[in-house]
Motif scaffolding. Structure first.
Motif, PDB file in Angstrom:
ATOM      1  N   THR A 126       0.828  -1.215   0.000  1.00 52.77           N
ATOM      2  CA  THR A 126       0.000   0.000   0.000  1.00 52.77           C
ATOM      3  C   THR A 126       0.859   1.261   0.000  1.00 52.77           C
ATOM      4  O   THR A 126       0.531   2.250  -0.666  1.00 52.77           O
ATOM      5  CB  THR A 126      -0.924  -0.002   1.232  1.00 52.77           C
ATOM      6  N   GLY A 142       1.520   2.215  -3.472  1.00 53.60           N
ATOM      7  CA  GLY A 142       0.399   2.096  -4.411  1.00 53.60           C
ATOM      8  C   GLY A 142       0.277   3.254  -5.381  1.00 53.60           C
ATOM      9  O   GLY A 142       0.046   3.053  -6.578  1.00 53.60           O
ATOM     10  N   SER A 177      -2.810  -2.186  -3.992  1.00 57.91           N
ATOM     11  CA  SER A 177      -2.116  -3.237  -3.259  1.00 57.91           C
ATOM     12  C   SER A 177      -2.950  -4.525  -3.237  1.00 57.91           C
ATOM     13  O   SER A 177      -2.455  -5.610  -3.570  1.00 57.91           O
ATOM     14  CB  SER A 177      -1.826  -2.766  -1.833  1.00 57.91           C
TER      15      SER A 177
END
Ligand code: ZN
Length: 277
Positions: A137, A140, A223
């Motif tokens: 993440t 991302g 993600s």
């Protein structure tokens, strides 16, 4: 960088004007908007050096910024209050479905209403800018070429028919995936995780929210999805709609012949759909 697809040709958008990318780059970049995503880093670097537009940008002539992606992902129930108004529980994983590419349209359109109950869903749409596989993440955003405005129009009766929901088909009638008017790179936003969006029907505001209310943020979705499938340049993620859809109202409110839907996303622009029976 802001870019648009006008007449199937990739255009840079500068102060309300456009520059044809293939001509301005003397052929270094292809005219096909889809090919721009394959070399997006290089393209963005070149685009940053272009300063003057040569023609006026007419949103009515624009198509979706990524018109023929390899994959289309759409996320359901990604705002708490929207999950509440639809009667579903808050998801413990992103709810992912697809929309079909023949439903894609540009920002300003007329849409035929199929039989049933057609509802609005304004959404932030992210377009992927490089191949993504198992991205955390925290990285991302590095895989996002840009953001655009989208409508995920939905025919609720088909969507809710049968023993399991029919999201993909119910959201893919012709014209049900309006996008545009431009694609804006994430660096253009002061707060890319907190962008205002909304829509109005015949001038009455029905949705008005901010993307920081999303349960799964754009980088969290990149993600999650890239942990399962490989994301490709040009792929589209409809990131979910905020509260205020017609099915959540009492009584429910659906689009009718002659209605005009205006949708906006801060820093990107607006979509306008006129409906006919
Ligand atoms: Zn949606």
């Amino acid at each position: 960088v802001r870019l648009a697809n006008v007449g199937g040709r990739l255009q840079l958008v500068i102060d309300g004007g456009i520059v044809d990318v293939e001509r301005a780059s003397h052929g270094a970049f292809d005219s096909d908007p889809q090919k721009g995503f394959d070399r997006f880093d290089e393209f963005q670097q070149w685009a940053n050096g272009i300063e003057c537009a040569t023609e006026t940008f007419v949103p009515e002539l624009a198509g979706p910024p990524s018109a023929t992606p390899k994959q289309i992902f759409a996320v359901g129930l990604n705002y708490r209050e929207h999950a509440d108004e639809t009667g579903f529980d808050k998801p413990d994983l992103p709810v992912v479905f697809t929309k079909y590419v023949t439903s894609f349209e540009g920002p300003v359109t007329r849409v035929a209403l199929p039989a049933g109950s057609v509802d609005w869903e304004v959404e932030l749409v992210a377009v992927i800018g490089r191949t993504a596989r198992a991205v955390p993440t925290s990285c991302g955003w590095d895989y996002v070429a840009g953001l655009t405005a989208g409508q995920d129009l939905s025919e609720r009766e088909l969507q809710r028919s049968g023993p399991a929901p029919q999201f993909g088909l119910a959201k893919s009638f012709p014209g049900f995936s309006a996008m545009g008017p431009v694609l804006v790179t994430p660096d253009e936003f002061e707060y890319r995780d907190n962008i205002a969006l909304g829509c109005e029907v015949n001038g009455v505001v029905v949705q008005n929210a901010r993307t920081n209310e999303m349960i799964y943020s754009v980088p969290a979705l990149v993600s999650y999805l890239s942990g399962i499938v490989t994301l490709c340049p040009g792929d589209i993620i409809y990131t979910g709609t905020p509260p205020g859809v017609g099915m959540g109202r009492n009584p429910p409110w659906y689009l009718q012949n002659g209605d005009e839907l205006r949708s906006w996303v801060e820093g990107i622009g607006e979509l306008r759909q006129r409906f006919y029976a």
